[in-house]
Motif scaffolding. Structure first.
Motif, PDB file in Angstrom:
ATOM      1  N   ARG A  73       0.742  -1.484  -0.266  1.00  0.00           N
ATOM      2  CA  ARG A  73       0.000  -0.106  -0.355  1.00  0.00           C
ATOM      3  C   ARG A  73       0.954   1.072   0.318  1.00  0.00           C
ATOM      4  NH1 ARG A  73      -2.969  -1.307   4.281  1.00  0.00           N
ATOM      5  NH2 ARG A  73      -4.393  -2.989   3.715  1.00  0.00           N
ATOM      6  N   ASN A  74       1.843   1.223   0.622  1.00  0.00           N
ATOM      7  CA  ASN A  74       2.575   2.560   0.542  1.00  0.00           C
ATOM      8  C   ASN A  74       3.780   3.204   0.066  1.00  0.00           C
ATOM      9  OD1 ASN A  74       2.400   3.043   3.410  1.00  0.00           O
ATOM     10  ND2 ASN A  74       4.081   2.018   5.177  1.00  0.00           N
ATOM     11  N   ALA A  75       4.294   1.593  -0.800  1.00  0.00           N
ATOM     12  CA  ALA A  75       4.957   2.031  -2.283  1.00  0.00           C
ATOM     13  C   ALA A  75       4.057   2.511  -3.595  1.00  0.00           C
ATOM     14  CB  ALA A  75       5.563   0.206  -2.858  1.00  0.00           C
ATOM     15  N   ARG A  76       2.491   1.627  -3.795  1.00  0.00           N
ATOM     16  CA  ARG A  76       1.885   2.315  -4.555  1.00  0.00           C
ATOM     17  C   ARG A  76       1.304   3.740  -4.197  1.00  0.00           C
ATOM     18  NH1 ARG A  76      -3.626   2.328  -5.075  1.00  0.00           N
ATOM     19  NH2 ARG A  76      -4.133   2.312  -7.430  1.00  0.00           N
ATOM     20  N   THR A  77       0.834   3.973  -2.671  1.00  0.00           N
ATOM     21  CA  THR A  77       0.315   5.244  -2.733  1.00  0.00           C
ATOM     22  C   THR A  77       1.522   6.795  -2.889  1.00  0.00           C
ATOM     23  OG1 THR A  77      -0.982   4.265  -0.828  1.00  0.00           O
ATOM     24  CG2 THR A  77       0.141   6.649  -0.517  1.00  0.00           C
ATOM     25  N   ASN A  78       2.697   6.314  -2.842  1.00  0.00           N
ATOM     26  CA  ASN A  78       4.092   7.204  -3.022  1.00  0.00           C
ATOM     27  C   ASN A  78       3.841   6.796  -4.428  1.00  0.00           C
ATOM     28  OD1 ASN A  78       4.553   6.894  -0.031  1.00  0.00           O
ATOM     29  ND2 ASN A  78       6.220   5.410  -0.767  1.00  0.00           N
ATOM     30  N   ARG A  79       4.126   6.052  -5.352  1.00  0.00           N
ATOM     31  CA  ARG A  79       3.594   6.597  -6.523  1.00  0.00           C
ATOM     32  C   ARG A  79       2.931   7.780  -6.912  1.00  0.00           C
ATOM     33  NH1 ARG A  79       6.901   2.303  -5.190  1.00  0.00           N
ATOM     34  NH2 ARG A  79       8.840   2.021  -6.344  1.00  0.00           N
TER      35      ARG A  79
END
Length: 138
Positions: free
Chosen positions: A73-79
């Protein structure tokens, strides 16, 4: 849109939303369960089929999301945040819609559109969620 959970070895290992039949998106030999009616479901949840009725329970008795789910979730949200911030501050969409964009700006907007498509298909990658090749933000 319907929300589906893929079940592998009694655990949720993928979550996917689509307006199409799930078998149009993934091979028919995979076990996908319609979880649209569930208020919450996450990666690594336990999945049990009892006489054709699926039940899902959080694998963490304290109710915390799994580390893998949080990392994804964090990796997707950051992008997404990075891409959306750039689009909002550059007004690329508005320039193209109003006919004010240069050829380079039009090409840049197409790159962002492709990025969003690639990001939405990350969970179709072989090995997902343990192996993820994230698309680069333009």
């Amino acid at each position: 849109m319907k929300k589906y959970a893929r079940v592998v070895a009694g655990k949720v290992d993928n979550i996917f939303e689509t307006a199409n039949p799930i078998t149009d998106e993934f091979p028919a030999d995979q076990v996908w369960v319609d979880v649209s009616a569930l208020p919450k479901i996450d990666y690594s949840w336990n999945a049990v089929n009892t006489n054709g009725v699926w039940t899902f329970t959080d694998s963490d008795m304290w109710g915390q999301p799994s580390l893998l789910a949080m990392q994804l979730r964090n990796a997707r949200t950051n992008r997404l945040d990075k891409a959306n911030t750039t689009l909002a501050t550059s007004a690329l969409v508005q320039k193209v819609e109003l006919g004010l964009a240069t050829p380079a700006e039009k090409a840049a907007l197409l790159e962002y559109k492709q990025f969003f498509i690639d990001l939405s298909n990350v969970n179709k990658q072989p090995g997902y969620p343990l192996t993820v090749n994230w698309p680069e933000v333009p």
